[in-house]
Scaffold this motif. Structure first.
Motif, short mmCIF file in Angstrom:
data_model
loop_
_atom_site.label_atom_id
_atom_site.label_comp_id
_atom_site.label_asym_id
_atom_site.label_seq_id
_atom_site.Cartn_x
_atom_site.Cartn_y
_atom_site.Cartn_z
N THR A 13 0.82 -1.20 0.00
CA THR A 13 0.00 0.00 0.00
C THR A 13 0.86 1.25 0.00
OG1 THR A 13 -1.53 -1.26 1.36
CG2 THR A 13 -1.93 1.10 1.18
N THR A 14 1.92 1.23 0.78
CA THR A 14 2.74 2.43 0.89
C THR A 14 3.90 2.45 -0.10
OG1 THR A 14 3.81 1.33 2.75
CG2 THR A 14 2.24 3.06 3.27
N GLY A 15 4.21 1.30 -0.69
CA GLY A 15 5.31 1.31 -1.65
C GLY A 15 5.53 -0.03 -2.32
N GLY A 265 1.68 -3.62 9.00
CA GLY A 265 2.01 -2.71 7.89
C GLY A 265 1.10 -1.51 7.97
N THR A 266 0.57 -1.10 6.84
CA THR A 266 -0.40 0.00 6.78
C THR A 266 -1.56 -0.31 7.73
OG1 THR A 266 0.16 0.32 4.49
CG2 THR A 266 -1.94 1.23 5.22
N GLY A 267 -2.05 -1.54 7.63
CA GLY A 267 -3.02 -2.06 8.59
C GLY A 267 -2.37 -3.22 9.32
N THR A 308 -3.21 1.01 11.06
CA THR A 308 -2.21 0.86 12.13
C THR A 308 -0.97 1.65 11.71
OG1 THR A 308 -1.47 -1.28 11.28
CG2 THR A 308 -3.16 -1.34 12.96
N GLY A 309 -0.10 1.08 10.87
CA GLY A 309 1.03 1.87 10.36
C GLY A 309 0.56 3.13 9.65
N ALA A 310 -0.62 3.07 9.05
CA ALA A 310 -1.16 4.25 8.35
C ALA A 310 -1.33 5.42 9.32
CB ALA A 310 -2.49 3.92 7.69
N GLY A 409 6.34 -7.34 9.16
CA GLY A 409 5.85 -6.07 8.62
C GLY A 409 6.66 -4.89 9.13
N GLY A 410 6.55 -3.78 8.39
CA GLY A 410 7.38 -2.59 8.65
C GLY A 410 7.31 -2.09 10.09
N ALA A 411 6.11 -2.06 10.67
CA ALA A 411 5.97 -1.50 12.00
C ALA A 411 6.42 -2.47 13.10
CB ALA A 411 4.53 -1.03 12.24
N LYS A 413 9.24 -3.49 13.38
CA LYS A 413 10.60 -3.03 13.75
C LYS A 413 10.59 -2.30 15.08
CE LYS A 413 11.61 -0.57 9.89
NZ LYS A 413 11.16 -0.93 8.58
N ASN A 414 9.42 -1.75 15.41
CA ASN A 414 9.34 -0.85 16.55
C ASN A 414 9.32 -1.64 17.87
OD1 ASN A 414 8.13 0.95 18.56
ND2 ASN A 414 7.88 2.33 16.82
N ASN A 415 10.41 -1.55 18.64
CA ASN A 415 10.53 -2.34 19.87
C ASN A 415 9.52 -1.93 20.93
OD1 ASN A 415 12.73 -3.90 18.96
ND2 ASN A 415 14.09 -2.17 19.34
P1 ADP Z 1 2.64 -2.04 3.55
O1 ADP Z 1 3.06 -3.37 2.94
O2 ADP Z 1 1.25 -2.02 4.09
O3 ADP Z 1 2.92 -0.87 2.66
P2 ADP Z 1 5.03 -2.22 5.27
O4 ADP Z 1 5.14 -3.58 5.88
O5 ADP Z 1 5.99 -1.84 4.20
O6 ADP Z 1 3.53 -1.86 4.87
O7 ADP Z 1 5.21 -1.21 6.50
C1 ADP Z 1 5.05 0.16 6.32
C2 ADP Z 1 4.30 0.74 7.50
O8 ADP Z 1 5.08 0.53 8.68
C3 ADP Z 1 4.08 2.22 7.37
O9 ADP Z 1 2.71 2.49 7.65
C4 ADP Z 1 4.98 2.85 8.42
O10 ADP Z 1 4.36 3.96 9.03
C5 ADP Z 1 5.20 1.74 9.41
N1 ADP Z 1 6.55 1.75 10.00
C6 ADP Z 1 7.73 1.61 9.37
N2 ADP Z 1 8.75 1.68 10.24
C7 ADP Z 1 8.22 1.86 11.47
C8 ADP Z 1 8.75 1.99 12.79
N3 ADP Z 1 10.05 1.94 13.04
N4 ADP Z 1 7.86 2.15 13.80
C9 ADP Z 1 6.54 2.17 13.57
N5 ADP Z 1 5.99 2.06 12.35
C10 ADP Z 1 6.81 1.90 11.31
#
Ligand code: ADP
Length: 497
Positions: A13-15, A265-267, A308-310, A409-411, A413-415
């Motif tokens: 969704t984001t990239g 991720g985004t959600g 969520t990440g969104a 998923g991207g988020a 990473k956040n400990n």
């Molecule tokens: P998607 O596949 O839905 O695009 P990703 O798995 O690539 O998502 O993750 C991207 C999302 O993770 C974004 O919404 C971003 O805000 C969030 N994100 C990335 N790094 C961090 C972080 N260190 N802490 C919290 N959220 C993060």
């Protein structure tokens, strides 16, 4: 073996991301490009499908060049995409007829309400396994078809193709030859009959979607076609397609009932494997296809959380409270709590377990002493609370309570977020080294389909765990505050008229 790599394309969704995996399953190189989000009206979200394809194409070229890989060394391509997002295009010009409508888009909420009032919800749920909601592709495609009829009345419908993002990318990758989708993506359109694995004629009729514009539904792991030599420099088989969440489920090795994962991720999407039979939820989880081969289809139950990440992207791009997502971790750690603030992340309504298209986002409990750190922390805590709601629903549906959550998923990473999540749930979280489970799953599927790999269990077993987050000292506070957060959610529900 002369082939050295699997190329995985993860169109999120984001990239968009292209990742090369070697024979050991290691990431050799990756390239990522962020995707522009278009918000034409409140509650609407569109993507430019041309940008998706150009971005994908340039990620592929760059990952190949950067890593000095010859296209002929790539054994297969695996494709995984954001689900439900859909578009129409002209197969002669190759041009989209409108921007793609993204899964988070709520423009068809009224159409869903009308269908519900007409008593259609139950049949739709029975046939598709999905809750009637604007989230899925069916009402979005109906809206697009209507728009084209009104705004491009001369359109020749014999030339129109419909598809989700996988279909669009596959058609472009194959040099406009193959118009197909896989069953895991198709199961998210609200047009596929979960029992037959085919488009359901009565649903196509209900949404006024001509069958001939729809792609062919194929198993997730088989050769869909080959890449266009003129573009990629080689005819590489595209050997697996999965919806992003299903790909992550596959990467985590969740191939038996009882195994589940959550992708941040985004959600956030909590998906639980249910085996080779369709299982129905009593707690508003979705029944969906996990993946299939020619000989077997696996199913799953899913809790889909939209925002969520969104909401972290929104803190960055909308509110400008932060400059990058990673900064949220240190900001949250600067304060001991949210100072009474609760955030309801209903920026696109609420998905599981509420399914309220009319809810909207809210901060509640603000007093004069509240600072930026508290606001940010309330946004991260809300992510964990939403996941807790879905875990609670899964527990109600099952005899065996969730005892461990595999995350990616991207988020993830956040400990701070992971620790707070473990505290809120009271169960450990297991985070792998490779957080791109989505891309990894598509790579595994493609590599297995062409015989580049032959042992799925070994691939899964070789994945390394980065860290296990055990529930800790924050447990009682996190669990107590959940009740207040739930109260905030109640206030934000059924908000727009
Ligand atoms: P998607 O596949 O839905 O695009 P990703 O798995 O690539 O998502 O993750 C991207 C999302 O993770 C974004 O919404 C971003 O805000 C969030 N994100 C990335 N790094 C961090 C972080 N260190 N802490 C919290 N959220 C993060």
């Amino acid at each position: 073996m002369t082939d050295k790599y699997i190329l995985s394309l993860d169109l999120g969704t984001t990239g968009n991301r292209a990742i090369l995996f070697d024979h050991q399953g290691n990431v050799v190189g990756q390239v990522y490009q962020e995707l522009t989000q278009h918000y034409p009206q409140p509650g609407w979200l569109e993507h430019d499908a041309v940008e998706i394809w150009q971005g994908t194409s340039s990620c592929i070229q760059q990952v190949i060049t950067d890593n000095q890989v010859a296209p002929t060394e790539i054994a297969a391509i695996g494709l995984t995409v954001q689900r439900e997002t859909c578009l129409l295009w002209d197969k002669v010009t190759g041009e989209p007829l409108h921007k793609a409508i993204v899964w988070q888009d709520r423009r068809t909420a009224n159409l869903c309400d009308r269908l519900r009032a007409e008593g259609k919800a139950e049949t739709i749920e029975q046939k598709t396994g999905l809750v009637l909601d604007a989230y899925f592709s069916a009402t979005k495609l109906a809206w697009l078809i209507d728009w084209v009829k009104q705004n491009l009345p001369d359109t020749d419908w014999e030339r129109v193709m419909a598809g989700t993002v996988d279909t669009w990318a596959l058609w472009n990758l194959t040099g406009k030859q193959v118009h197909a989708t896989d069953v895991s993506n198709a199961s998210r359109t609200m047009l596929m009959n979960l029992d037959t694995g085919d488009w359901d004629d009565s649903l196509l009729e209900l949404f006024k979607i001509p069958r001939q514009i729809m792609p062919e539904i194929k198993p997730s792991m088989e050769v869909f076609g080959t890449s266009d030599r003129a573009q990629l420099g080689a005819e590489i088989p595209i050997a697996a397609i999965f919806g992003d969440q299903q790909a992550a489920l596959f990467a985590h090795g969740c191939d038996r009932p009882g195994l589940l994962k959550c992708t941040y991720g985004t959600g956030c999407f909590l998906v639980a494997q249910t085996g080779i039979e369709v299982t129905r939820s009593n707690n508003r989880l979705l029944s969906t296809v996990a993946w299939s081969t020619k000989s077997q289809t696996n199913y799953a139950l899913e809790g889909a959380i939209f925002t969520t990440g969104a909401s972290i992207q929104w803190l960055r791009d909308g509110l400008k409270l932060i400059t990058d997502a990673a900064e949220t971790e240190s900001l949250c750690n600067k304060v001991k709590d949210t100072n009474g603030v609760y955030f309801v992340p209903a920026l696109s309504g609420l998905g599981a377990p509420h399914w309220d298209m009319k809810a909207r986002g809210a901060f509640l409990g603000i007093t004069g002493g509240v600072q930026r750190e508290h606001m940010v922390r309330s946004v991260l805590e809300a992510i964990a609370y939403q996941v807790k709601e879905v875990v609670d629903a899964v527990n109600k549906d099952s005899d065996n309570p969730v005892s461990l959550l595999k995350v990616d998923g991207g988020a993830a990473k956040n400990n701070f977020l992971m620790q707070f999540q473990a505290d809120a749930l009271g169960v450990p979280l297991e985070r792998p080294v490779v957080l791109d489970a989505t891309a990894q799953g598509a790579a595994f599927g493609a590599g297995l389909a062409v015989g580049f790999w032959d042992d799925y269990q070994k691939l899964v077993g070789d994945r390394q765990v980065d860290r296990v987050f055990e529930p800790g000292a924050g447990q009682s506070q996190a669990q107590e505050n959940f009740a207040m957060w739930s109260k905030a959610v109640t206030r934000a529900k059924d908000w727009i008229e």
